[in-house]
Design an enzyme around this catalytic site. Sequence first.
Site, short mmCIF file in Angstrom:
data_model
loop_
_atom_site.label_atom_id
_atom_site.label_comp_id
_atom_site.label_asym_id
_atom_site.label_seq_id
_atom_site.Cartn_x
_atom_site.Cartn_y
_atom_site.Cartn_z
N CYS A 183 -1.82 33.17 11.16
CA CYS A 183 -1.62 33.90 12.40
C CYS A 183 -1.05 32.97 13.45
CB CYS A 183 -2.94 34.48 12.87
SG CYS A 183 -3.70 35.45 11.59
N GLU A 184 0.15 32.55 13.24
CA GLU A 184 0.75 31.57 14.14
C GLU A 184 2.26 31.58 13.92
OE1 GLU A 184 -1.69 28.45 15.00
OE2 GLU A 184 -0.11 26.99 15.26
N ARG A 221 2.98 19.83 7.12
CA ARG A 221 4.08 18.95 7.51
C ARG A 221 5.24 19.67 8.23
NH1 ARG A 221 6.77 16.05 4.80
NH2 ARG A 221 6.64 14.11 5.98
N GLU A 223 0.83 -1.21 0.00
CA GLU A 223 0.00 0.00 0.00
C GLU A 223 0.86 1.26 0.00
OE1 GLU A 223 -3.42 -1.52 3.11
OE2 GLU A 223 -1.58 -0.68 3.90
N1 LLP Z 1 -1.13 1.74 4.77
C1 LLP Z 1 -1.54 2.16 5.97
C2 LLP Z 1 -2.34 1.27 6.81
C3 LLP Z 1 -1.17 3.44 6.42
O1 LLP Z 1 -1.57 3.84 7.61
C4 LLP Z 1 -0.40 4.28 5.59
C5 LLP Z 1 0.00 5.62 6.02
C6 LLP Z 1 -0.03 3.80 4.33
C7 LLP Z 1 -0.40 2.52 3.94
C8 LLP Z 1 0.78 4.63 3.36
O2 LLP Z 1 2.04 4.92 3.83
P1 LLP Z 1 3.09 5.67 2.88
O3 LLP Z 1 3.46 4.74 1.75
O4 LLP Z 1 2.45 6.89 2.37
O5 LLP Z 1 4.23 5.95 3.76
N2 LLP Z 1 0.85 12.38 7.36
C9 LLP Z 1 2.15 11.76 7.48
C10 LLP Z 1 2.12 10.34 6.99
C11 LLP Z 1 1.13 9.48 7.72
C12 LLP Z 1 1.05 8.10 7.15
C13 LLP Z 1 -0.16 7.40 7.64
N3 LLP Z 1 -0.34 6.09 7.14
C14 LLP Z 1 3.18 12.59 6.73
O6 LLP Z 1 2.82 13.61 6.15
O7 LLP Z 1 4.37 12.28 6.74
#
Ligand code: LLP
Length: 441
Positions: free
Chosen positions: A365-366, A334, A294
Amino acid sequence: MNTPNQNIKPITTKINSNGNIEIGGCDLAELANKYGTPLYIYDEQTIRSITKSYKDAFKNYPMVNMMFAAKAFMTKSICKIMRQEGFGLDLCSGGEIYTAKAAGFDMTKALFNGNNKSYDDILLAIKCDIGTISVDNFFELALLNNVAKSENKSIRILLRITPGIECHTHEYIQTGHLDSKFGFDLTQIDEAIELIKDEYKNLNLIGLHAHIGSQIFETKVYNDEIDVIFKEIKRIKEKHGIILKEVNLGGGLGIKYTEKDNPISIYDFADVITNAIDTYSKQYEIEKPVIFIEPGRSIVGTAGVTIYTAGSSKQVPHGRKYFAVDGGMSDNARPSLYQAEYTVEIANKANDTTQEEVTIAGKHCESGDILAKDIKLPIIEEGDIICFYTTGAYGYSMSSNYNRVLKPAAVLVNNGKSDIIINRQSYEQLCESDVIPERLN
Ligand code: LLP
């Protein structure tokens, strides 16, 4: 072989004869003029090159289902591209399910994740004929079975487990360590299986799921994850006589935000996984399972950039020089949330070699609304177009209307063409959900 997640810039990035940065054959300064700023720009060739790399890297293990983690960037157009590339979708909310369905996505090729799926989310997923649901906890097992029973359906499920693997990424984006809000602890699996066997007759357990974290640069953690999962499959086979044939390994492959980052290639990622599948299927004497992966960030992160227009500036006496842009933490949370760093350039001064140290501030505003701290750029002037690379993942998807700032537009660029894929929000849309009760008038 190098893959696009190992580069900071989209693969079509160039400097054109005007000295401007061009992506997908489109001059960023012209895009700013045409669509306004802030603007998210996605390079279609980079996205497709990455999806192709994933398919090519796993070609010796045909039993892999690629599921794009839609949480990284979810719009109807991305659903279309993913389907064309033969990817399924990993969805984690009713809103993501609704969007995929509205884009005409074949929902049997989607799976549903999440640690607190509501009754409505589950009903929507089942009514859409979602392919698979990854069940996170005991509460959800009962709820899912109830809904499936009332809809007279049998649901293919995976059990999400916490494999107890820590990866070296930001604490907020680690997920596989033992004290995590996600998944069943391994000591709870037997009880879950007994319940499925004895009571939850509308659930068809087909495998296990784990996701160890995000922005991962190491290979060993994937090897260890497969070790833990395959060992558990063997244990379940021996104890319960159930043969689990599918394994979801989650996402997590890292990308290069700045020169400090050194992510592995998609080929190395595939190699560690296919080698570990070989090793541990032999060691634990289990049949090689169907695998799901995924990836989210590594599919869309490098493909996307954000452009802003430079506005006011401030030189703190004996201190920093700040330049403010027309966006900030509302279009990219981020930096303030994870201290994330980015590579920045001035799109209309690509050949300018002068340098000064500046801090790029947002307009919110932060005080914490700083997009890039102490970076070197050519001398910025008001009206310059500032380009932040690698904002394609978790930028738009975590955007907000903080300070009632409108959400930016997004365009898809390819071969000199640009097409809107998300309209800029309007003030009317901003107020659409507001209601004034009669007694306040
Ligand atoms: N599968 C599951 C169950 C997940 O929780 C996530 C990401 C992914 C796949 C995908 O992961 P990736 O390949 O994108 O690393 N907002 C944070 C990232 C949070 C990821 C949450 N879960 C950021 O901006 O770094």
